[in-house]
Design an enzyme around this catalytic site. Structure first.
Site, PDB file in Angstrom:
ATOM      1  N   TYR A 122     -41.266  34.446  -1.502  1.00  0.00           N
ATOM      2  CA  TYR A 122     -42.549  34.326  -0.811  1.00  0.00           C
ATOM      3  C   TYR A 122     -43.711  34.319  -1.804  1.00  0.00           C
ATOM      4  O   TYR A 122     -44.765  33.766  -1.526  1.00  0.00           O
ATOM      5  CB  TYR A 122     -42.761  35.504   0.142  1.00  0.00           C
ATOM      6  CG  TYR A 122     -42.135  35.347   1.509  1.00  0.00           C
ATOM      7  CD1 TYR A 122     -40.772  35.152   1.654  1.00  0.00           C
ATOM      8  CD2 TYR A 122     -42.913  35.418   2.662  1.00  0.00           C
ATOM      9  CE1 TYR A 122     -40.201  35.031   2.905  1.00  0.00           C
ATOM     10  CE2 TYR A 122     -42.349  35.306   3.916  1.00  0.00           C
ATOM     11  CZ  TYR A 122     -40.990  35.108   4.032  1.00  0.00           C
ATOM     12  OH  TYR A 122     -40.431  34.988   5.278  1.00  0.00           O
ATOM     13  N   LYS A 177     -27.223  38.251  -2.166  1.00  0.00           N
ATOM     14  CA  LYS A 177     -26.367  37.068  -2.362  1.00  0.00           C
ATOM     15  C   LYS A 177     -25.949  37.097  -3.836  1.00  0.00           C
ATOM     16  O   LYS A 177     -26.222  36.173  -4.610  1.00  0.00           O
ATOM     17  CB  LYS A 177     -27.162  35.797  -1.990  1.00  0.00           C
ATOM     18  CG  LYS A 177     -26.329  34.529  -1.921  1.00  0.00           C
ATOM     19  CD  LYS A 177     -25.377  34.478  -0.746  1.00  0.00           C
ATOM     20  CE  LYS A 177     -24.476  33.254  -0.841  1.00  0.00           C
ATOM     21  NZ  LYS A 177     -23.394  33.254   0.177  1.00  0.00           N
ATOM     22  N   ASP A 216     -24.730  36.343   4.066  1.00  0.00           N
ATOM     23  CA  ASP A 216     -24.078  35.505   5.089  1.00  0.00           C
ATOM     24  C   ASP A 216     -23.133  36.350   5.938  1.00  0.00           C
ATOM     25  O   ASP A 216     -23.107  36.268   7.161  1.00  0.00           O
ATOM     26  CB  ASP A 216     -23.372  34.287   4.458  1.00  0.00           C
ATOM     27  CG  ASP A 216     -22.486  34.639   3.274  1.00  0.00           C
ATOM     28  OD1 ASP A 216     -22.556  35.774   2.768  1.00  0.00           O
ATOM     29  OD2 ASP A 216     -21.709  33.754   2.841  1.00  0.00           O
ATOM     30  N   ASP A 254     -36.595  38.791   6.413  1.00  0.00           N
ATOM     31  CA  ASP A 254     -37.293  38.018   7.438  1.00  0.00           C
ATOM     32  C   ASP A 254     -36.279  37.467   8.437  1.00  0.00           C
ATOM     33  O   ASP A 254     -36.437  37.594   9.652  1.00  0.00           O
ATOM     34  CB  ASP A 254     -38.072  36.872   6.769  1.00  0.00           C
ATOM     35  CG  ASP A 254     -38.765  35.980   7.783  1.00  0.00           C
ATOM     36  OD1 ASP A 254     -39.385  36.527   8.712  1.00  0.00           O
ATOM     37  OD2 ASP A 254     -38.678  34.746   7.649  1.00  0.00           O
ATOM     38  N   ASP A 275     -35.159  39.088  12.564  1.00  0.00           N
ATOM     39  CA  ASP A 275     -35.243  38.347  13.833  1.00  0.00           C
ATOM     40  C   ASP A 275     -33.917  38.449  14.582  1.00  0.00           C
ATOM     41  O   ASP A 275     -33.878  38.684  15.792  1.00  0.00           O
ATOM     42  CB  ASP A 275     -35.558  36.858  13.584  1.00  0.00           C
ATOM     43  CG  ASP A 275     -37.056  36.556  13.587  1.00  0.00           C
ATOM     44  OD1 ASP A 275     -37.828  37.442  13.159  1.00  0.00           O
ATOM     45  OD2 ASP A 275     -37.447  35.455  13.993  1.00  0.00           O
TER      46      ASP A 275
HETATM   47  C1  IPM Z   1     -42.686  37.807   9.782  1.00  0.00           C
HETATM   48  C2  IPM Z   1     -43.173  36.397   9.853  1.00  0.00           C
HETATM   49  C3  IPM Z   1     -43.911  36.069   8.569  1.00  0.00           C
HETATM   50  C4  IPM Z   1     -42.926  36.212   7.419  1.00  0.00           C
HETATM   51  C5  IPM Z   1     -44.562  34.676   8.541  1.00  0.00           C
HETATM   52  C6  IPM Z   1     -45.550  34.497   9.670  1.00  0.00           C
HETATM   53  C7  IPM Z   1     -45.222  34.388   7.221  1.00  0.00           C
HETATM   54  O1  IPM Z   1     -42.118  35.528  10.094  1.00  0.00           O
HETATM   55  O2  IPM Z   1     -43.521  38.728   9.633  1.00  0.00           O
HETATM   56  O3  IPM Z   1     -41.489  38.021   9.879  1.00  0.00           O
HETATM   57  O4  IPM Z   1     -42.146  35.307   7.147  1.00  0.00           O
HETATM   58  O5  IPM Z   1     -42.945  37.278   6.799  1.00  0.00           O
HETATM   59 MG    MG Z   2     -40.278  36.525  10.514  1.00  0.00          MG
END
Ligand code: IPM
Ligand code: MG
Length: 357
Positions: A142, A192, A224, A248, A252
């Site tokens: 990032y 990884k 993975d 990240d 999710d």
């Molecule tokens: C998160 C989001 C952010 C990230 C984006 C919006 C830059 O997906 O906070 O998880 O990737 O960190």
């Molecule tokens: Mg995210």
């Protein structure tokens, strides 16, 4: 206690959830005798529209001067065309690094009332889901250089650089081990290392750190495999620690198996107590202005702020208990709606939580 809270209202559906979160904070202040003062901060799309910059220095300064920051979510199709350095997401990244918030904590815990909303089989959910993802937040790909260039043959080439230094890995790892000591004393570090040098350094640094925590059961896992294990048997995990991009992605996945990403809060902290608290979901442009978005992730982020930044454990418990009660009574927002429950709008969900505080 008197606290100054910076509010980043965010884009698209985001102001709707921040509105509900502020009502919750006001109620907490009233009930427990605190004084919360708010400072509005523009970041992301709102700041691009106002200042032509997703996070002007003056707005970052307001955040740094606050006791903590509450953020909804930023971005949306309106800003898809803006040049890369000015994208809404850049504002968020600059906020994280500008405030030195190097770890992001994302709990993924199943609410028993929402077990039916998990996409996993009942038999898997029944074994329990209570994972704390500790994501490195100010390093890795990032924050490496990003370039797109034209090669001599006219073809384009893009490069994103992933870098980590030992101290960046160690300070994040320490948060993971300290968290595990207060939980079930298990840390799984995700990398990884079979392919990446940054991961090999990550693993070596974590293994060294693990020796300082002999009580913690430590393991390594390839990313993975981890993505697969999270849906196969999430009950095996306590604390997961990983670098920025893997975190990240895995967070999710972990939030969704626990019912809905709409319920998931997060905290980002560095060395001090001033942090950024935000739900992990996006700004939901598809339902903006419809009063439909789930405010729980944002409201539960307030609970994390009370607990981690202000040392207000009782207040945090009260917020979490109110959410728990609302769910137990069968109230849902559209994203977690199931048969036999009552579907509430965003503001009605705020009303319901407030009434139980
Ligand atoms: C998160 C989001 C952010 C990230 C984006 C919006 C830059 O997906 O906070 O998880 O990737 O960190
Ligand atoms: Mg995210």
């Amino acid at each position: 206690m008197k606290k100054n809270i910076a509010l980043i209202w965010g884009d698209c559906s985001s102001p709707e959830i921040v509105t509900q979160a502020v009502r919750v904070m006001d109620k907490i202040a009233e009930k427990y005798g605190h004084e919360f003062a708010y400072t509005d901060v523009a970041m992301g799309g709102e700041a691009i529209d106002k200042y032509g910059d997703p996070l002007p220095a003056s707005e970052l300064e307001k955040c740094k001067a606050s006791d903590s920051v509450l953020l909804g979510a930023i971005g949306g199709p309106k800003w898809d065309g803006v040049p890369v350095p000015m994208r809404p997401e850049k504002g968020l990244l600059r906020l994280r690094s500008g405030m030195g918030l190097y770890t992001n904590i994302r709990p993924s815990k199943i609410w028993p009332q929402l077990a039916g909303a998990s996409p996993l089989k009942e038999s898997i959910v029944a074994k329990g889901i209570d994972i704390m993802i500790v994501r490195e937040l100010t390093g890795g790909i990032y924050f490496g250089s990003h370039t797109t260039s034209e090669m001599e043959n006219g073809e384009k080439k893009a490069v994103d650089v992933m870098e980590y230094t030992e101290h960046e890995i160690e300070r994040c790892g320490r948060v993971a081990f300290e968290s595990a000591m207060k939980r079930r004393k298990k840390v799984c570090s995700v990398d990884k290392a079979n392919v990446l040098d940054t991961s090999r350094l990550w693993r070596a640094t974590m293994e060294k750190l693990a020796k300082e925590y002999p009580e913690v059961e430590y393991s390594n896992m390839l990313v993975d495999n981890c993505a697969m294990q999270i849906c196969k048997d999430p009950s095996q995990f306590d604390v997961l620690v990983t670098e920025n991009m893997f975190g990240d992605i895995l967070s999710d996945e972990a939030s969704q198996i626990a019912g809905s990403i709409g319920m998931a809060p997060s905290s980002s902290l560095g060395d001090g107590t001033c942090g950024v608290y935000e739900p992990i979901h996006g700004s939901a442009p598809d339902i903006a202005g419809q009063n439909k978005i789930n405010p729980c992730g944002c409201i539960l982020s307030v609970a994390m702020m009370m607990r981690f930044s202000f040392g207000m454990a009782e207040e945090a418990d009260a917020i979490e208990k109110a959410v728990d009660q609302v769910l137990s009574e069968g109230y849902r927002t559209a994203d977690i709606m199931s048969e036999g429950c009552t579907c509430l709008s965003c503001s009605e969900m705020g009303d319901a939580i407030l009434a139980r505080l």
